[in-house]
Design an enzyme around this catalytic site. Structure first.
Site, PDB file in Angstrom:
ATOM      1  N   GLY A   1       0.786  -0.958  -0.034  1.00  0.00           N
ATOM      2  CA  GLY A   1       0.205   0.012   0.142  1.00  0.00           C
ATOM      3  C   GLY A   1       0.745   1.091  -0.021  1.00  0.00           C
TER       4      GLY A   1
ATOM      5  N   ARG B   1       1.115  -5.071  -5.702  1.00  0.00           N
ATOM      6  CA  ARG B   1       0.599  -5.860  -4.756  1.00  0.00           C
ATOM      7  C   ARG B   1       1.088  -6.915  -6.407  1.00  0.00           C
ATOM      8  NH1 ARG B   1      -1.079  -3.869   0.557  1.00  0.00           N
ATOM      9  NH2 ARG B   1      -2.401  -3.206   0.445  1.00  0.00           N
TER      10      ARG B   1
ATOM     11  N   ILE C   1       0.824   3.559   5.709  1.00  0.00           N
ATOM     12  CA  ILE C   1      -0.049   4.408   7.354  1.00  0.00           C
ATOM     13  C   ILE C   1      -0.062   3.453   7.939  1.00  0.00           C
ATOM     14  CG2 ILE C   1      -0.533   5.508   4.774  1.00  0.00           C
ATOM     15  CD1 ILE C   1      -3.477   4.037   5.376  1.00  0.00           C
ATOM     16  N   ASP C   2      -0.470   2.350   8.194  1.00  0.00           N
ATOM     17  CA  ASP C   2      -0.964   1.894   9.598  1.00  0.00           C
ATOM     18  C   ASP C   2      -0.308   1.495  10.533  1.00  0.00           C
ATOM     19  OD1 ASP C   2      -2.983   0.848   7.357  1.00  0.00           O
ATOM     20  OD2 ASP C   2      -1.785  -0.700   6.791  1.00  0.00           O
TER      21      ASP C   2
ATOM     22  N   VAL D   1      17.938   8.272  -3.039  1.00  0.00           N
ATOM     23  CA  VAL D   1      18.589   9.448  -4.486  1.00  0.00           C
ATOM     24  C   VAL D   1      19.961  10.430  -4.339  1.00  0.00           C
ATOM     25  CG1 VAL D   1      18.017  10.384  -6.862  1.00  0.00           C
ATOM     26  CG2 VAL D   1      17.265   8.550  -5.903  1.00  0.00           C
TER      27      VAL D   1
HETATM   28  P1  ADP Z   1       3.028  -4.118   2.909  1.00  0.00           P
HETATM   29  O1  ADP Z   1       4.254  -4.084   2.282  1.00  0.00           O
HETATM   30  O2  ADP Z   1       2.625  -2.879   2.740  1.00  0.00           O
HETATM   31  O3  ADP Z   1       2.990  -5.329   3.840  1.00  0.00           O
HETATM   32  P2  ADP Z   1       2.053  -6.926   0.783  1.00  0.00           P
HETATM   33  O4  ADP Z   1       1.903  -7.686   2.509  1.00  0.00           O
HETATM   34  O5  ADP Z   1       0.667  -6.015   0.167  1.00  0.00           O
HETATM   35  O6  ADP Z   1       1.993  -4.412   1.733  1.00  0.00           O
HETATM   36  O7  ADP Z   1       3.551  -6.807   0.453  1.00  0.00           O
HETATM   37  C1  ADP Z   1       4.134  -6.426  -1.096  1.00  0.00           C
HETATM   38  C2  ADP Z   1       4.662  -7.455  -2.155  1.00  0.00           C
HETATM   39  O8  ADP Z   1       5.862  -7.311  -0.832  1.00  0.00           O
HETATM   40  C3  ADP Z   1       3.773  -8.365  -1.875  1.00  0.00           C
HETATM   41  O9  ADP Z   1       3.151  -7.626  -3.039  1.00  0.00           O
HETATM   42  C4  ADP Z   1       4.796  -9.180  -2.355  1.00  0.00           C
HETATM   43  O10 ADP Z   1       5.200  -8.755  -4.099  1.00  0.00           O
HETATM   44  C5  ADP Z   1       5.964  -8.648  -1.743  1.00  0.00           C
HETATM   45  N1  ADP Z   1       5.664  -9.851  -1.038  1.00  0.00           N
HETATM   46  C6  ADP Z   1       4.668 -10.550   0.755  1.00  0.00           C
HETATM   47  N2  ADP Z   1       5.267 -11.660   1.599  1.00  0.00           N
HETATM   48  C7  ADP Z   1       6.652 -11.842   0.249  1.00  0.00           C
HETATM   49  C8  ADP Z   1       6.576 -12.867   0.993  1.00  0.00           C
HETATM   50  N3  ADP Z   1       6.534 -13.796   2.222  1.00  0.00           N
HETATM   51  N4  ADP Z   1       7.827 -13.401   0.009  1.00  0.00           N
HETATM   52  C9  ADP Z   1       8.501 -12.651  -1.067  1.00  0.00           C
HETATM   53  N5  ADP Z   1       7.471 -11.254  -1.382  1.00  0.00           N
HETATM   54  C10 ADP Z   1       7.267 -10.874  -0.552  1.00  0.00           C
HETATM   55  O1  F6P Z   2      -1.529  -1.344   4.178  1.00  0.00           O
HETATM   56  C1  F6P Z   2      -2.007  -0.322   4.227  1.00  0.00           C
HETATM   57  C2  F6P Z   2      -3.737  -0.141   3.719  1.00  0.00           C
HETATM   58  O2  F6P Z   2      -4.534   0.947   3.312  1.00  0.00           O
HETATM   59  C3  F6P Z   2      -4.377  -1.303   4.618  1.00  0.00           C
HETATM   60  O3  F6P Z   2      -4.867  -0.221   5.714  1.00  0.00           O
HETATM   61  C4  F6P Z   2      -5.221  -1.158   4.029  1.00  0.00           C
HETATM   62  O4  F6P Z   2      -6.061  -2.347   4.768  1.00  0.00           O
HETATM   63  C5  F6P Z   2      -4.962  -1.808   2.847  1.00  0.00           C
HETATM   64  O5  F6P Z   2      -3.638  -1.282   2.797  1.00  0.00           O
HETATM   65  C6  F6P Z   2      -5.945  -1.048   1.757  1.00  0.00           C
HETATM   66  O6  F6P Z   2      -5.713  -2.080   0.217  1.00  0.00           O
HETATM   67  P1  F6P Z   2      -5.836  -1.896  -0.642  1.00  0.00           P
HETATM   68  O7  F6P Z   2      -5.592  -0.594  -1.427  1.00  0.00           O
HETATM   69  O8  F6P Z   2      -4.875  -2.419  -1.346  1.00  0.00           O
HETATM   70  O9  F6P Z   2      -7.122  -1.992  -1.107  1.00  0.00           O
END
Ligand code: ADP
Ligand code: F6P
Length: 319
Positions: free
Chosen positions: A12, A73, A127-128, A25
């Protein structure tokens, strides 16, 4: 010796990701490194969608919301065969280090790349505020201000109409936005991931707030706990107080980053470059008591969320 480093934003998006990229950078160039931005997080890394950047490319991004290098994602990155493609694309370009800005999922991706010979550092961009090792994540304060402004506006109309208003805010499973916003706006009722109230308790606290003479009643809740529309109907039918529900949603993720987030992002970005040059890898950057530090990234991902009991008590004492 590291020569070329890649920078990506993932998961996100969060206000402050842009000044973080700008800081990385600028600090890299100052230290004689060649920075590359990766478009669309791990998706772009796998597609080889990166570009060498100069200070000029990032000069005007520090005050912009979103992330100019985009985010994605990309669950496929959990597969080793996909990560191998990304690593080969990086090696082909001579890139041997990566700074990943994102939440705990993005940290996992970075850590997996370390196992495959890439030097990695994570920056908390979400943001969380759900990265337990750092006091604040980049984006949290801007989102908090957005929520505060929105609820102030809801308060105006709520007071005019003698209503209760449920306000559902983001946080995934972390109540920091709800708790801090509840203090900022003086919410009469609060239910967060860390202290979830049963629906009946929300009904009775709302009733009590009205008995205490409140025309407007703000009920602040973290997402993923209730069906807020149904909860509003329940409160209305059991208390006779007209009740509306608002899910603030994605406005919380956008907007001009606050000074606080810009400063945090800039400090963390420059610090990450310094630590990479010193040879650190597989670590995440934290801010604890206003001091920057690094910590093993897997340790960070596995950390338990704090209960926030003290701040919850402080909220209670105000209410
Ligand atoms: P955040 O980084 O905000 O927690 P996500 O959980 O969607 O958001 O993770 C972001 C991205 O990180 C995922 O879409 C994926 O590309 C990568 N990712 C998440 N978990 C794993 C994992 N266990 N191994 C490798 N890449 C991961
Ligand atoms: O992790 C940030 C966040 O905005 C959470 O607060 C929320 O649950 C989620 O991402 C929403 O994700 P998306 O924009 O992919 O629906």
């Amino acid at each position: 010796m590291i020569k070329k480093i890649a920078i990506l934003t993932s998961g996100g998006d969060a206000p402050g990701m842009n000044p973080a990229v700008k800081a990385i950078v600028n600090a890299s160039i100052k230290k004689g490194l060649e920075p590359y931005v990766v478009y669309e997080g791990y998706k772009g890394l796998t597609e080889g969608n990166f570009k060498k950047v100069s200070k000029k490319d990032v000069k005007f991004i520090g005050d912009k919301g979103g992330t100019f290098i985009y985010s994605a994602r990309f669950p496929e990155f959990k597969e080793e065969k996909i990560r191998k493609i990304a690593v080969s694309k990086m090696k082909k370009e001579g890139i041997d280090a990566l700074i990943a800005i994102g939440g705990d999922g993005s940290y996992m991706g970075a850590s997996k790349l370390t196992e495959m010979g890439i030097k990695t550092i994570g920056l908390p961009g979400t943001i969380d505020n759900d990265i337990s090792s750092t006091d604040f994540t980049i984006g949290f304060h801007t989102a908090l201000s957005t929520i505060t402004k929105a609820v102030d506006q809801i308060r105006d109309t709520s007071e005019s109409h003698n209503r209760a208003n449920i306000v559902e805010v983001m946080g995934k499973y972390c109540g920091d936005l709800a708790l801090n916003a509840a203090i900022a706006v003086g919410a009469e009722v609060l239910s967060t991931s860390e202290r979830q109230l049963p629906e009946e308790e929300i009904v009775s606290q709302t009733k009590k707030a009205r008995e205490e003479g409140n025309r407007s009643i703000i009920i602040m809740v973290t997402e993923n706990i209730y069906d807020v529309k149904k909860l509003a109907q329940k409160i209305q039918s059991e208390t006779n107080i007209e009740t509306k529900a608002t899910t603030i949603g994605h406005p919380q993720r956008g907007g001009v980053p606050s000074a606080e987030d810009r400063i945090l992002a800039s400090r963390m970005g420059a610090f990450a470059v310094e630590k990479l040059i010193e040879g650190q890898t597989n670590v995440a950057v934290n801010l604890v008591n206003n001091k920057l530090s690094t910590q093993n990234i897997l340790e960070v991902v596995k950390m338990e969320r704090p209960s926030r009991q003290e701040l919850l008590n402080e909220y209670d004492s105000l209410n």
